[in-house]
Design a protein around this motif. Structure first.
Motif, PDB file in Angstrom:
ATOM      1  N   GLU A 360      15.026  43.969 -10.338  1.00 37.45           N
ATOM      2  CA  GLU A 360      15.595  42.695 -10.795  1.00 37.45           C
ATOM      3  C   GLU A 360      17.080  42.563 -10.469  1.00 37.45           C
ATOM      4  OE1 GLU A 360      16.510  45.520 -14.181  1.00 37.45           O
ATOM      5  OE2 GLU A 360      14.882  45.206 -12.744  1.00 37.45           O
ATOM      6  N   LEU A 361      17.714  43.677 -10.087  1.00 34.87           N
ATOM      7  CA  LEU A 361      19.146  43.664  -9.780  1.00 34.87           C
ATOM      8  C   LEU A 361      19.389  43.294  -8.318  1.00 34.87           C
ATOM      9  CD1 LEU A 361      20.441  46.823 -11.677  1.00 34.87           C
ATOM     10  CD2 LEU A 361      20.396  44.442 -12.440  1.00 34.87           C
ATOM     11  N   PRO A 362      20.623  42.898  -7.974  1.00 37.63           N
ATOM     12  CA  PRO A 362      20.936  42.554  -6.585  1.00 37.63           C
ATOM     13  C   PRO A 362      20.760  43.758  -5.662  1.00 37.63           C
ATOM     14  CG  PRO A 362      22.656  41.785  -8.080  1.00 37.63           C
ATOM     15  CD  PRO A 362      21.768  42.665  -8.879  1.00 37.63           C
ATOM     16  N   ALA A 363      20.488  43.489  -4.405  1.00 41.60           N
ATOM     17  CA  ALA A 363      20.358  44.543  -3.406  1.00 41.60           C
ATOM     18  C   ALA A 363      21.618  45.402  -3.410  1.00 41.60           C
ATOM     19  CB  ALA A 363      20.132  43.942  -2.028  1.00 41.60           C
ATOM     20  N   GLY A 364      21.421  46.713  -3.295  1.00 46.71           N
ATOM     21  CA  GLY A 364      22.537  47.649  -3.316  1.00 46.71           C
ATOM     22  C   GLY A 364      22.854  48.184  -4.695  1.00 46.71           C
ATOM     23  N   LYS A 365      22.232  47.588  -5.738  1.00 46.13           N
ATOM     24  CA  LYS A 365      22.496  48.029  -7.103  1.00 46.13           C
ATOM     25  C   LYS A 365      21.205  48.383  -7.848  1.00 46.13           C
ATOM     26  CE  LYS A 365      26.751  45.329  -7.597  1.00 46.13           C
ATOM     27  NZ  LYS A 365      27.486  44.322  -8.415  1.00 46.13           N
ATOM     28  N   ARG A 366      20.134  48.571  -7.107  1.00 43.51           N
ATOM     29  CA  ARG A 366      18.822  48.719  -7.730  1.00 43.51           C
ATOM     30  C   ARG A 366      18.449  50.158  -8.064  1.00 43.51           C
ATOM     31  NH1 ARG A 366      16.042  44.370  -3.560  1.00 43.51           N
ATOM     32  NH2 ARG A 366      16.912  42.501  -4.572  1.00 43.51           N
ATOM     33  N   ASP A 367      19.204  51.114  -7.564  1.00 48.51           N
ATOM     34  CA  ASP A 367      18.883  52.520  -7.845  1.00 48.51           C
ATOM     35  C   ASP A 367      20.135  53.282  -8.262  1.00 48.51           C
ATOM     36  OD1 ASP A 367      20.133  52.414  -5.401  1.00 48.51           O
ATOM     37  OD2 ASP A 367      18.694  53.682  -4.357  1.00 48.51           O
ATOM     38  N   PRO A 368      20.759  52.892  -9.369  1.00 47.44           N
ATOM     39  CA  PRO A 368      22.046  53.485  -9.765  1.00 47.44           C
ATOM     40  C   PRO A 368      21.983  54.986 -10.002  1.00 47.44           C
ATOM     41  CG  PRO A 368      21.119  52.192 -11.564  1.00 47.44           C
ATOM     42  CD  PRO A 368      20.304  51.876 -10.352  1.00 47.44           C
ATOM     43  N   LEU A 369      20.889  55.489 -10.593  1.00 46.12           N
ATOM     44  CA  LEU A 369      20.802  56.926 -10.837  1.00 46.12           C
ATOM     45  C   LEU A 369      20.701  57.694  -9.523  1.00 46.12           C
ATOM     46  CD1 LEU A 369      18.450  57.261 -13.934  1.00 46.12           C
ATOM     47  CD2 LEU A 369      20.940  56.998 -13.848  1.00 46.12           C
ATOM     48  N   LEU A 370      19.903  57.201  -8.602  1.00 45.79           N
ATOM     49  CA  LEU A 370      19.752  57.877  -7.317  1.00 45.79           C
ATOM     50  C   LEU A 370      21.068  57.901  -6.555  1.00 45.79           C
ATOM     51  CD1 LEU A 370      17.812  59.294  -5.374  1.00 45.79           C
ATOM     52  CD2 LEU A 370      17.302  57.041  -4.382  1.00 45.79           C
ATOM     53  N   GLN A 371      21.811  56.806  -6.615  1.00 42.04           N
ATOM     54  CA  GLN A 371      23.100  56.777  -5.927  1.00 42.04           C
ATOM     55  C   GLN A 371      24.106  57.732  -6.574  1.00 42.04           C
ATOM     56  OE1 GLN A 371      23.431  55.410  -2.974  1.00 42.04           O
ATOM     57  NE2 GLN A 371      21.282  54.827  -3.236  1.00 42.04           N
ATOM     58  N   THR A 372      24.003  57.886  -7.879  1.00 39.45           N
ATOM     59  CA  THR A 372      24.847  58.864  -8.564  1.00 39.45           C
ATOM     60  C   THR A 372      24.532  60.273  -8.085  1.00 39.45           C
ATOM     61  OG1 THR A 372      25.106  57.496 -10.534  1.00 39.45           O
ATOM     62  CG2 THR A 372      25.406  59.877 -10.809  1.00 39.45           C
ATOM     63  N   VAL A 373      23.254  60.587  -7.991  1.00 40.75           N
ATOM     64  CA  VAL A 373      22.854  61.913  -7.506  1.00 40.75           C
ATOM     65  C   VAL A 373      23.306  62.117  -6.068  1.00 40.75           C
ATOM     66  CG1 VAL A 373      20.867  63.367  -6.945  1.00 40.75           C
ATOM     67  CG2 VAL A 373      20.892  62.059  -9.062  1.00 40.75           C
ATOM     68  N   ARG A 374      23.142  61.101  -5.244  1.00 42.63           N
ATOM     69  CA  ARG A 374      23.567  61.195  -3.850  1.00 42.63           C
ATOM     70  C   ARG A 374      25.053  61.524  -3.746  1.00 42.63           C
ATOM     71  NH1 ARG A 374      24.353  56.225   0.455  1.00 42.63           N
ATOM     72  NH2 ARG A 374      25.113  57.524   2.178  1.00 42.63           N
ATOM     73  N   SER A 375      25.858  60.831  -4.523  1.00 40.48           N
ATOM     74  CA  SER A 375      27.299  61.054  -4.484  1.00 40.48           C
ATOM     75  C   SER A 375      27.674  62.406  -5.045  1.00 40.48           C
ATOM     76  CB  SER A 375      28.003  59.945  -5.278  1.00 40.48           C
ATOM     77  OG  SER A 375      29.379  60.186  -5.384  1.00 40.48           O
ATOM     78  N   ALA A 376      27.101  62.773  -6.186  1.00 41.77           N
ATOM     79  CA  ALA A 376      27.456  64.034  -6.830  1.00 41.77           C
ATOM     80  C   ALA A 376      27.007  65.243  -6.031  1.00 41.77           C
ATOM     81  CB  ALA A 376      26.856  64.081  -8.239  1.00 41.77           C
ATOM     82  N   ALA A 377      25.833  65.137  -5.401  1.00 39.26           N
ATOM     83  CA  ALA A 377      25.285  66.272  -4.648  1.00 39.26           C
ATOM     84  C   ALA A 377      25.777  66.305  -3.214  1.00 39.26           C
ATOM     85  CB  ALA A 377      23.760  66.217  -4.671  1.00 39.26           C
ATOM     86  N   SER A 378      26.509  65.284  -2.804  1.00 40.43           N
ATOM     87  CA  SER A 378      27.032  65.207  -1.433  1.00 40.43           C
ATOM     88  C   SER A 378      25.913  65.371  -0.413  1.00 40.43           C
ATOM     89  CB  SER A 378      28.116  66.262  -1.201  1.00 40.43           C
ATOM     90  OG  SER A 378      29.171  66.109  -2.126  1.00 40.43           O
ATOM     91  N   VAL A 379      24.800  64.651  -0.654  1.00 46.84           N
ATOM     92  CA  VAL A 379      23.699  64.702   0.297  1.00 46.84           C
ATOM     93  C   VAL A 379      24.187  64.165   1.638  1.00 46.84           C
ATOM     94  CG1 VAL A 379      21.380  63.857   0.824  1.00 46.84           C
ATOM     95  CG2 VAL A 379      22.001  64.456  -1.521  1.00 46.84           C
ATOM     96  N   SER A 380      23.865  64.873   2.713  1.00 40.11           N
ATOM     97  CA  SER A 380      24.365  64.489   4.030  1.00 40.11           C
ATOM     98  C   SER A 380      23.865  63.120   4.426  1.00 40.11           C
ATOM     99  CB  SER A 380      23.925  65.533   5.080  1.00 40.11           C
ATOM    100  OG  SER A 380      22.523  65.604   5.148  1.00 40.11           O
ATOM    101  N   ARG A 381      24.708  62.393   5.138  1.00 40.06           N
ATOM    102  CA  ARG A 381      24.341  61.045   5.559  1.00 40.06           C
ATOM    103  C   ARG A 381      23.560  61.080   6.861  1.00 40.06           C
ATOM    104  NH1 ARG A 381      28.009  57.275   2.909  1.00 40.06           N
ATOM    105  NH2 ARG A 381      29.391  58.457   1.553  1.00 40.06           N
TER     106      ARG A 381
END
Length: 381
Positions: A360-381
């Motif tokens: 229901e959220l705008p594109a780019g804001k729909r998976d806040p927990l996953l993006q937090t994990v991505r940033s904290a874990a420094s998953v390679s791009r």
């Protein structure tokens, strides 16, 4: 998962397996120099969260959940809504993103079927069916999730894992074998060289059970809180991980669990209260934020390093004694990733992607927990 029982027979049997020759793949941390993030993606979430919407940049491994064993050694693909079209699309998109995808075998209440499938007369068929599934669908390996696993399962499980590892090595170069675990740390310590990841399900750590108090789903620390009338401490991620490390499992082969869901405790308005008359029900992070969250309800438990929502005496929710919701948010997930780094763990698992997805959220804001994990874990791009 919670039953410990006797380990003696399993331990003696597994010791004999140490002499068997086995070549295991290096751990993900050894291969990449970073934490692994293995995220579960249940078949029943495919319509809520289509595979094309998954941000593969945030994970190192996707775990498709799940196929179930049958007691005759065959596989049940229908229970969790896996179908060929969905599997094919998910595998294709995962590989296109340069990530690995595993097929999970099992899940809650799968132990009885596992026991039948691992029996001497059916084990070869079971192993053959699993290796065939990996090769047919293009998976990069398997994730084993036998629940609840008891001490009496140790001997049969050890033989099964050994034969499966050998068959995977022969059937597909570089095939991965991982496990989601809750108990039996001593058994897995003896089997650790056969696994690429051993991920501890450090969630569902509490419940409205006799002798308990209300508590968090996945507290990082326990804040020194003890069971009523006991010197035994309430559970937390740290206690659970130290239990597995103390069993002799290499930290770099061990992962912790991150929960994208929580529990509502009806009949109490916070942790560390009596469970008399209290009932619990699971609720996804997405539903928590959509239907229950307000800033005035938010609390942070410093001792446990997790949040909760206090709905005490809320006119909109007339529950006698109030209620509260224990869950993880961006702040607590960052702390758990920091903990994994501090303890030099190999990585973490996520249960599960769909519970954190907010369409229901705008594109780019729909998976806040996953993006937090991505940033904290420094998953390679």
């Amino acid at each position: 998962m919670r039953s410990l029982g006797r380990r003696l027979i399993a331990g003696l049997f597994v010791c004999g397996l140490a002499a068997m020759s086995l070549v295991a793949a290096p751990t993900a941390k050894e291969a990449t120099g970073a934490l692994w993030i293995s995220a579960y993606y249940p078949g029943w979430q495919q319509h809520n969260l289509p595979p094309a919407e998954i941000d593969f940049r945030a994970v190192t491994h996707l775990v498709q959940f799940s196929v179930l064993p049958r007691s005759d050694g065959s596989l049940d693909w229908t229970k969790h809504d896996l179908d060929d079209a969905h599997i094919q699309e998910t595998v294709r998109l995962t590989h296109a993103a340069g990530r690995k995808i595993l097929l999970c075998v099992g899940g809650a209440d799968s132990a009885v079927a596992f026991r039948g499938a691992m029996a001497e007369k059916t084990r070869a068929a079971f192993v053959g069916a699993l290796v065939k599934a990996v090769k047919t669908h293009g998976y990069d390996g398997l994730d084993l999730d036998m629940e609840p696993m008891e001490a009496r399962d140790g001997a049969a499980y050890a033989v099964f894992v050994h034969e499966l590892r050998v068959a995977l090595n022969a059937g597909k170069s570089g095939a991965l074998l991982t496990a989601a675990v809750g108990d039996q740390a001593e058994l897995f310590a003896k089997l650790q060289d056969q696994f690429d990841q051993i991920n501890v399900m450090t969630y569902d750590l509490s419940g409205a059970w006799e002798g308990w108090v209300t508590w968090h789903n996945s507290a990082l620390w326990n804040g020194g809180v003890k069971f009523p009338g006991s010197t035994r401490e309430l559970p937390g991620v740290d206690l659970k991980i130290r239990e597995w490390l103390s069993a002799g499992i290499s930290a770099e082969r061990l992962g912790l669990g991150l929960a994208f869901y929580g529990y509502e405790w009806a009949g109490a308005d916070g942790p560390k209260q009596s469970i008399a008359g209290v009932k619990t029900k699971q609720i996804s992070y997405a539903d928590i934020m959509k239907t229950q969250f307000t800033p005035s309800r938010y609390r942070w438990d410093e001792g446990a390093a997790v949040p909760y929502l206090s709905l005490a005496k809320d006119p909109a929710k007339p529950v006698e004694g109030g209620s509260f919701i224990t869950f993880d948010d961006e702040r607590s997930l960052r702390l758990k990733i920091e903990y994994a780094r501090k303890m030099k763990l190999g990585g973490a698992i996520i249960w599960e992607l769909g519970s954190g997805w907010r369409p229901e959220l705008p594109a780019g804001k729909r998976d806040p927990l996953l993006q937090t994990v991505r940033s904290a874990a420094s998953v390679s791009r």
